[in-house]
Design a protein around this motif. Structure first.
Motif, short mmCIF file in Angstrom:
data_model
loop_
_atom_site.label_atom_id
_atom_site.label_comp_id
_atom_site.label_asym_id
_atom_site.label_seq_id
_atom_site.Cartn_x
_atom_site.Cartn_y
_atom_site.Cartn_z
N ASP A 116 -11.99 -7.38 -11.44
CA ASP A 116 -13.68 -7.39 -10.20
C ASP A 116 -13.28 -7.41 -8.97
O ASP A 116 -14.05 -7.03 -7.73
CB ASP A 116 -15.02 -8.31 -10.84
CG ASP A 116 -14.59 -9.43 -10.32
OD1 ASP A 116 -13.75 -9.58 -9.98
OD2 ASP A 116 -15.00 -10.59 -11.06
N TRP A 117 -12.15 -7.51 -8.66
CA TRP A 117 -12.08 -7.64 -7.08
C TRP A 117 -10.41 -6.88 -7.12
O TRP A 117 -10.13 -6.72 -6.13
CB TRP A 117 -11.21 -9.12 -7.24
CG TRP A 117 -10.52 -9.70 -7.45
CD1 TRP A 117 -10.47 -10.04 -8.89
CD2 TRP A 117 -9.06 -10.12 -7.30
NE1 TRP A 117 -9.57 -10.41 -9.12
CE2 TRP A 117 -8.55 -10.14 -8.92
CE3 TRP A 117 -7.76 -8.56 -6.47
CZ2 TRP A 117 -6.54 -10.47 -8.84
CZ3 TRP A 117 -6.53 -8.87 -6.69
CH2 TRP A 117 -6.23 -10.03 -8.15
N LEU A 118 -10.12 -5.74 -7.77
CA LEU A 118 -9.10 -4.79 -7.76
C LEU A 118 -9.17 -3.78 -7.60
O LEU A 118 -9.87 -3.57 -9.35
CB LEU A 118 -7.24 -5.12 -8.12
CG LEU A 118 -6.90 -3.98 -8.17
CD1 LEU A 118 -6.28 -4.61 -6.73
CD2 LEU A 118 -5.65 -5.54 -8.97
N ARG A 119 -9.21 -2.14 -7.08
CA ARG A 119 -9.84 -1.10 -7.22
C ARG A 119 -8.16 -0.28 -7.12
O ARG A 119 -6.80 -0.73 -6.70
CB ARG A 119 -10.48 -0.40 -6.90
CG ARG A 119 -10.39 1.10 -7.48
CD ARG A 119 -10.87 1.94 -6.10
NE ARG A 119 -10.53 2.23 -4.73
CZ ARG A 119 -9.90 3.34 -4.33
NH1 ARG A 119 -11.97 3.69 -3.84
NH2 ARG A 119 -9.59 3.24 -3.31
N GLY A 133 2.90 23.14 -1.98
CA GLY A 133 2.96 21.89 -2.60
C GLY A 133 2.35 21.20 -3.69
O GLY A 133 0.85 21.67 -2.93
N LEU A 134 3.07 20.49 -4.25
CA LEU A 134 1.68 18.91 -4.84
C LEU A 134 1.99 17.82 -4.15
O LEU A 134 3.16 17.47 -3.57
CB LEU A 134 2.14 19.15 -6.59
CG LEU A 134 1.75 19.91 -6.98
CD1 LEU A 134 2.75 19.83 -8.77
CD2 LEU A 134 0.31 19.90 -7.50
N VAL A 135 0.91 17.20 -3.81
CA VAL A 135 0.92 15.97 -2.98
C VAL A 135 0.35 14.86 -4.06
O VAL A 135 -0.76 15.07 -4.93
CB VAL A 135 0.28 16.43 -1.76
CG1 VAL A 135 0.46 14.77 -0.99
CG2 VAL A 135 0.51 17.41 -1.05
N GLY A 136 0.52 13.69 -4.63
CA GLY A 136 0.13 12.49 -4.80
C GLY A 136 0.16 11.43 -3.94
O GLY A 136 1.41 11.28 -3.10
N ASP A 137 -1.04 10.32 -4.06
CA ASP A 137 -1.13 9.49 -3.54
C ASP A 137 -1.36 8.59 -4.26
O ASP A 137 -2.05 8.73 -5.34
CB ASP A 137 -2.30 9.85 -2.16
CG ASP A 137 -1.88 10.69 -1.93
OD1 ASP A 137 -0.86 10.60 -0.95
OD2 ASP A 137 -2.73 10.95 -1.34
N LEU A 138 -1.23 7.26 -3.90
CA LEU A 138 -1.53 5.77 -4.76
C LEU A 138 -2.07 4.43 -3.98
O LEU A 138 -1.39 4.61 -3.36
CB LEU A 138 0.02 5.31 -5.79
CG LEU A 138 0.18 6.59 -6.82
CD1 LEU A 138 1.52 6.13 -7.61
CD2 LEU A 138 -0.69 6.39 -8.13
N ALA A 139 -3.03 4.62 -4.08
CA ALA A 139 -3.32 3.05 -3.85
C ALA A 139 -3.56 2.33 -4.75
O ALA A 139 -4.16 2.33 -5.23
CB ALA A 139 -4.15 3.69 -2.40
N ALA A 140 -3.41 0.57 -4.13
CA ALA A 140 -4.02 -0.29 -4.90
C ALA A 140 -5.11 -0.70 -3.93
O ALA A 140 -4.18 -1.45 -2.57
CB ALA A 140 -2.90 -1.48 -5.62
N GLY A 154 -8.44 -5.31 1.47
CA GLY A 154 -5.95 -4.22 1.68
C GLY A 154 -5.60 -4.15 0.67
O GLY A 154 -5.81 -4.69 -0.65
N GLY A 155 -4.30 -3.41 1.12
CA GLY A 155 -3.53 -3.43 -0.27
C GLY A 155 -2.22 -2.10 0.24
O GLY A 155 -2.27 -1.28 0.92
N PRO A 156 -1.41 -1.60 -0.89
CA PRO A 156 -0.17 -1.15 -0.18
C PRO A 156 -1.27 1.01 -0.61
O PRO A 156 -1.92 0.53 -1.80
CB PRO A 156 0.51 -1.27 -1.45
CG PRO A 156 -0.06 -1.95 -2.79
CD PRO A 156 -1.45 -2.90 -2.32
N ARG A 157 -0.06 1.66 -0.01
CA ARG A 157 -0.53 3.01 0.19
C ARG A 157 0.92 4.10 -0.29
O ARG A 157 2.28 3.03 0.00
CB ARG A 157 -0.73 3.76 0.76
CG ARG A 157 -1.92 3.65 1.35
CD ARG A 157 -2.80 1.90 2.00
NE ARG A 157 -3.70 1.63 1.78
CZ ARG A 157 -4.72 1.48 1.03
NH1 ARG A 157 -4.43 0.86 0.50
NH2 ARG A 157 -6.13 1.28 1.81
N VAL A 158 1.24 4.62 -0.95
CA VAL A 158 2.46 5.46 -1.51
C VAL A 158 2.40 6.98 -1.95
O VAL A 158 1.03 7.32 -2.56
CB VAL A 158 3.24 4.86 -2.88
CG1 VAL A 158 4.26 5.39 -2.84
CG2 VAL A 158 4.04 3.73 -3.22
N ALA A 159 2.96 7.27 -1.20
CA ALA A 159 2.40 9.35 -1.04
C ALA A 159 3.97 9.91 -1.90
O ALA A 159 5.48 9.56 -0.89
CB ALA A 159 2.11 9.44 -0.28
#
Length: 253
Positions: A116-119, A133-140, A154-159
């Motif tokens: 209940d505190w993480l998405r 192109g194709l673009v992908g994003d991940l975030a926590a 707050g949290g990390p991001r990757v693309a």
């Protein structure tokens, strides 16, 4: 007659309570991805989904989305992104390079709440007109409510992206090299960036939400190896800004 009544009362997939969040964000960030120069910019914020009893987390990194599946703990559907023109008028660094045309990206998103505190959220989009192109994003994003109206997250991001995307934004062919003075560069696909983001969100009223945010990302792989970044920019990208949204609630039969 009972069968006819049941068919008439059956709900469509769009039936029920929905919300539409619209707003804007203003931020101080790089003139273009990879630039060492900063510019004050603005962008729209749009989100559409089913209303529910659970308050969902949202981030300025979320692109406009429409959820076809929404169970509260899991959402999935369409996502899109508007892409503005990037050319020599954006920055003198880009003079002589082929412009990135006005267009967009269209694809899908999925997000899940393991606690209940993480998405966790991911998006995969394909370029339309601006690139092929194709673009992908991940975030926590971890989030905590420090009061009834204030939330810290707050949290990390990757693309990552394919070579067609990198070629549009970071490639320099022979003609562009001659016109711009940059070294020739042909990118492949791979990781674009890794970074961190944080925000403080204030629920001003039941429908109005405002936030202050800061982000850092470091360009990686084909983006970091580009002559545009190496010779005229920087791998380190910083951004700070403010945003506000208003929520409209409505019901569809």
């Amino acid at each position: 007659m009972p069968h006819a009544a049941q068919a008439q009362d059956a709900q469509h997939f769009w039936s029920g309570d929905w919300y539409l969040k619209v707003g804007a964000t203003g931020f101080l960030g790089a003139k273009y991805d990879g630039s060492s120069k900063r510019l004050l910019q603005a962008a729209p914020l749009i989100s559409l989904g089913r209303a529910g009893s659970t308050v969902r987390f949202s981030s300025r990194n979320d692109n406009p989305a429409f959820a076809f599946v929404d169970t509260g703990a899991f959402r999935a559907g369409l996502s899109g992104k508007l892409i503005l023109t990037r050319d020599g008028d954006t920055s003198d660094d880009l003079k002589g390079l082929d412009p990135v045309r006005f267009g967009g990206e269209l694809g899908a998103f999925a997000e899940v709440y393991p606690t209940d505190w993480l998405r966790l959220r991911g998006e995969l989009r394909h370029g339309i007109r601006s690139h092929d192109g194709l673009v992908g994003d991940l975030a926590a994003d971890a989030f905590v409510d420090v009061s009834d109206t204030v939330r810290i997250s707050g949290g990390p991001r990757v693309a990552a992206a394919t070579s067609d995307y990198f070629d549009a934004y970071y490639g320099v062919d022979a003609g562009e090299a001659a016109a711009s003075g940059l070294s020739q560069y042909k990118p492949s696909g791979g990781l674009q960036s890794v970074g961190l983001g944080t925000a403080i969100t204030w629920q001003a009223t039941e429908k109005i939400e405002a936030s202050a945010f800061a982000e850092y990302k470091r360009l990686m792989g084909p983006a970091a190896d580009s002559s545009l970044v190496k010779e005229r920019g920087t791998r380190n990208q910083f951004l700070v800004g403010l945003s506000a949204t208003y929520r409209f609630d409505f019901t569809l039969d």
